[in-house]
Design a protein around this motif. Sequence first.
Motif, PDB file in Angstrom:
ATOM      1  N   GLY A  57     -13.148  -5.617  18.132  1.00  0.00           N
ATOM      2  CA  GLY A  57     -12.440  -5.573  16.862  1.00  0.00           C
ATOM      3  C   GLY A  57     -11.013  -6.092  17.005  1.00  0.00           C
ATOM      4  O   GLY A  57     -10.393  -6.006  18.062  1.00  0.00           O
ATOM      5  N   PHE A  58     -10.500  -6.647  15.943  1.00  0.00           N
ATOM      6  CA  PHE A  58      -9.110  -7.095  15.935  1.00  0.00           C
ATOM      7  C   PHE A  58      -8.634  -7.213  14.502  1.00  0.00           C
ATOM      8  O   PHE A  58      -9.427  -7.321  13.561  1.00  0.00           O
ATOM      9  N   LEU A  59      -7.334  -7.183  14.316  1.00  0.00           N
ATOM     10  CA  LEU A  59      -6.749  -7.552  13.037  1.00  0.00           C
ATOM     11  C   LEU A  59      -5.344  -8.080  13.273  1.00  0.00           C
ATOM     12  O   LEU A  59      -4.696  -7.780  14.270  1.00  0.00           O
ATOM     13  N   ARG A  60      -4.922  -8.887  12.328  1.00  0.00           N
ATOM     14  CA  ARG A  60      -3.600  -9.515  12.418  1.00  0.00           C
ATOM     15  C   ARG A  60      -2.950  -9.469  11.047  1.00  0.00           C
ATOM     16  O   ARG A  60      -3.493  -9.981  10.081  1.00  0.00           O
ATOM     17  N   TRP A  61      -1.806  -8.764  10.981  1.00  0.00           N
ATOM     18  CA  TRP A  61      -1.056  -8.770   9.734  1.00  0.00           C
ATOM     19  C   TRP A  61      -0.351 -10.099   9.533  1.00  0.00           C
ATOM     20  O   TRP A  61       0.018 -10.439   8.426  1.00  0.00           O
ATOM     21  N   GLY A  62      -0.170 -10.825  10.617  1.00  0.00           N
ATOM     22  CA  GLY A  62       0.597 -12.064  10.515  1.00  0.00           C
ATOM     23  C   GLY A  62       2.078 -11.757  10.423  1.00  0.00           C
ATOM     24  O   GLY A  62       2.561 -10.736  10.915  1.00  0.00           O
ATOM     25  N   LYS A  63       2.796 -12.610   9.759  1.00  0.00           N
ATOM     26  CA  LYS A  63       4.246 -12.432   9.679  1.00  0.00           C
ATOM     27  C   LYS A  63       4.590 -11.396   8.611  1.00  0.00           C
ATOM     28  O   LYS A  63       4.162 -11.506   7.467  1.00  0.00           O
ATOM     29  N   ILE A  64       5.330 -10.391   9.030  1.00  0.00           N
ATOM     30  CA  ILE A  64       5.815  -9.371   8.108  1.00  0.00           C
ATOM     31  C   ILE A  64       7.332  -9.333   8.191  1.00  0.00           C
ATOM     32  O   ILE A  64       7.928  -9.741   9.190  1.00  0.00           O
ATOM     33  N   ARG A  65       7.952  -8.840   7.138  1.00  0.00           N
ATOM     34  CA  ARG A  65       9.416  -8.768   7.081  1.00  0.00           C
ATOM     35  C   ARG A  65       9.855  -7.344   7.364  1.00  0.00           C
ATOM     36  O   ARG A  65       9.365  -6.388   6.738  1.00  0.00           O
ATOM     37  N   ILE A  66      10.763  -7.178   8.317  1.00  0.00           N
ATOM     38  CA  ILE A  66      11.332  -5.881   8.638  1.00  0.00           C
ATOM     39  C   ILE A  66      12.610  -5.701   7.829  1.00  0.00           C
ATOM     40  O   ILE A  66      13.517  -6.536   7.885  1.00  0.00           O
ATOM     41  N   LEU A  67      12.694  -4.615   7.057  1.00  0.00           N
ATOM     42  CA  LEU A  67      13.822  -4.361   6.160  1.00  0.00           C
ATOM     43  C   LEU A  67      14.471  -3.045   6.556  1.00  0.00           C
ATOM     44  O   LEU A  67      13.908  -1.981   6.313  1.00  0.00           O
ATOM     45  N   PRO A  68      15.641  -3.065   7.180  1.00  0.00           N
ATOM     46  CA  PRO A  68      16.279  -1.825   7.635  1.00  0.00           C
ATOM     47  C   PRO A  68      16.565  -0.884   6.472  1.00  0.00           C
ATOM     48  O   PRO A  68      16.667  -1.308   5.308  1.00  0.00           O
ATOM     49  N   PRO A  69      16.700   0.423   6.748  1.00  0.00           N
ATOM     50  CA  PRO A  69      17.068   1.372   5.691  1.00  0.00           C
ATOM     51  C   PRO A  69      18.329   0.918   4.976  1.00  0.00           C
ATOM     52  O   PRO A  69      19.260   0.412   5.591  1.00  0.00           O
ATOM     53  N   GLY A  70      18.350   1.097   3.661  1.00  0.00           N
ATOM     54  CA  GLY A  70      19.456   0.604   2.848  1.00  0.00           C
ATOM     55  C   GLY A  70      19.145  -0.702   2.165  1.00  0.00           C
ATOM     56  O   GLY A  70      19.867  -1.130   1.261  1.00  0.00           O
ATOM     57  N   SER A  71      18.049  -1.341   2.569  1.00  0.00           N
ATOM     58  CA  SER A  71      17.643  -2.584   1.913  1.00  0.00           C
ATOM     59  C   SER A  71      17.136  -2.295   0.508  1.00  0.00           C
ATOM     60  O   SER A  71      16.708  -1.182   0.194  1.00  0.00           O
ATOM     61  N   ASP A  72      17.190  -3.297  -0.330  1.00  0.00           N
ATOM     62  CA  ASP A  72      16.724  -3.170  -1.711  1.00  0.00           C
ATOM     63  C   ASP A  72      15.201  -3.261  -1.716  1.00  0.00           C
ATOM     64  O   ASP A  72      14.629  -4.350  -1.648  1.00  0.00           O
ATOM     65  N   VAL A  73      14.549  -2.101  -1.773  1.00  0.00           N
ATOM     66  CA  VAL A  73      13.095  -2.030  -1.667  1.00  0.00           C
ATOM     67  C   VAL A  73      12.544  -1.298  -2.882  1.00  0.00           C
ATOM     68  O   VAL A  73      13.089  -0.268  -3.294  1.00  0.00           O
ATOM     69  N   PRO A  74      11.461  -1.795  -3.479  1.00  0.00           N
ATOM     70  CA  PRO A  74      10.849  -1.084  -4.609  1.00  0.00           C
ATOM     71  C   PRO A  74      10.347   0.296  -4.189  1.00  0.00           C
ATOM     72  O   PRO A  74      10.182   0.594  -3.001  1.00  0.00           O
ATOM     73  N   THR A  75      10.113   1.155  -5.174  1.00  0.00           N
ATOM     74  CA  THR A  75       9.546   2.470  -4.896  1.00  0.00           C
ATOM     75  C   THR A  75       8.172   2.310  -4.259  1.00  0.00           C
ATOM     76  O   THR A  75       7.343   1.536  -4.733  1.00  0.00           O
ATOM     77  N   LEU A  76       7.928   3.044  -3.193  1.00  0.00           N
ATOM     78  CA  LEU A  76       6.647   2.938  -2.503  1.00  0.00           C
ATOM     79  C   LEU A  76       5.543   3.541  -3.366  1.00  0.00           C
ATOM     80  O   LEU A  76       5.771   4.497  -4.100  1.00  0.00           O
ATOM     81  N   PRO A  77       4.350   2.994  -3.292  1.00  0.00           N
ATOM     82  CA  PRO A  77       3.249   3.513  -4.119  1.00  0.00           C
ATOM     83  C   PRO A  77       2.929   4.957  -3.766  1.00  0.00           C
ATOM     84  O   PRO A  77       2.973   5.359  -2.611  1.00  0.00           O
ATOM     85  N   ARG A  78       2.617   5.739  -4.793  1.00  0.00           N
ATOM     86  CA  ARG A  78       2.290   7.155  -4.590  1.00  0.00           C
ATOM     87  C   ARG A  78       1.357   7.612  -5.701  1.00  0.00           C
ATOM     88  O   ARG A  78       1.604   7.346  -6.869  1.00  0.00           O
ATOM     89  N   GLU A  79       0.288   8.290  -5.309  1.00  0.00           N
ATOM     90  CA  GLU A  79      -0.648   8.823  -6.292  1.00  0.00           C
ATOM     91  C   GLU A  79      -0.334  10.289  -6.563  1.00  0.00           C
ATOM     92  O   GLU A  79       0.412  10.925  -5.823  1.00  0.00           O
ATOM     93  N   GLU A  80      -0.925  10.817  -7.617  1.00  0.00           N
ATOM     94  CA  GLU A  80      -0.708  12.231  -7.932  1.00  0.00           C
ATOM     95  C   GLU A  80      -1.372  13.144  -6.909  1.00  0.00           C
ATOM     96  O   GLU A  80      -0.855  14.210  -6.586  1.00  0.00           O
ATOM     97  N   ALA A  81      -2.507  12.720  -6.377  1.00  0.00           N
ATOM     98  CA  ALA A  81      -3.227  13.550  -5.412  1.00  0.00           C
ATOM     99  C   ALA A  81      -2.488  13.560  -4.079  1.00  0.00           C
ATOM    100  O   ALA A  81      -1.722  12.654  -3.749  1.00  0.00           O
ATOM    101  N   ALA A  82      -2.737  14.630  -3.304  1.00  0.00           N
ATOM    102  CA  ALA A  82      -2.132  14.732  -1.979  1.00  0.00           C
ATOM    103  C   ALA A  82      -2.720  13.680  -1.050  1.00  0.00           C
ATOM    104  O   ALA A  82      -3.839  13.199  -1.246  1.00  0.00           O
TER     105      ALA A  82
END
Length: 297
Positions: A57-82
């Motif tokens: 098995g393998f997977l590759r996300w490829g190129k991702i962007r690392i954004l340090p704390p304090g960066s302008d980031v949208p609200t992370l997705p969250r559902e009502e359920a735990a």
Amino acid sequence: SLQRMETPVLYFYSDREMTVDVAVRFPKGLITEWYPQVRDFGPPVGDGRTPIPVADGFLRWGKIRILPPGSDVPTLPREEAASHYYPARETDSAFVRVCPTSDEHQQSEYEKFLFYRGIGNFALPLDVKAKGNGSFELRNPKRTPIGHVFVITVKKDGMGKYAFVDRIEPGASRDVNVDVRENWLSKDKLIRRISEELEECLVAEGLYRKEAKAMIATWTDSYFEQEGTRILYLLPQAETDTLLPLTVQPAPVEMRRVLVARVEVLTPEATHSVQELVHQLGDESIDVRQRAEAGLL
């Protein structure tokens, strides 16, 4: 498959924005789930009728962007359920942004970690033998020491007990006894004590304290609340690197990998109880049969 790999997460720390390429392999297993989206994974799923070997098995996300704390980031997705994954966000790690693939319907995804899980066929580096009455033999057949071993027993009412072994040398065995006759801890006291001890073990192995707390919060219900007997121990990093080769480019200044292995133990007492309930499934009384079925479930 012999093993279930539950929810490793990858955290990143950087004092500046940067782009990295991330991939993970699972030579003795299959990666079955991941988040956020990936660029490539394998082996191919196929037609659903032909069995796929549990290997390579393998997977590759490829190129991702690392954004340090304090960066302008949208609200992370969250559902009502735990969800188990929300506590895993409670760290000081950077945000990650995974850009869309060529699919025009996909959008950039943001998270505090990269997540994956799977199934595998390999032997864990600790042999466990339950001898009854709270007695266990733990043997390390590998060439690397195993440290931070917890033997935990939880009753149906949530009360429990545990024993701790700091180290098992290569080729050595340790006898452990969890006295099941008396001095059981209440559910709250059990969770508090063992969480504090496990946290210190995780920090000693290289996790930041918030990461250790996040891991314990993620798995408290499975580790410390479910009825049964289980062994928890920290996998040596060399074993993790062999089982799950990880590639990050450019290479990080430091990489720490800490996995908790869990062995669910069927004790002689539990085996006897199951045998008795199975025998009662053939009883003439429907009430007895129904109680036995409920007990087995």
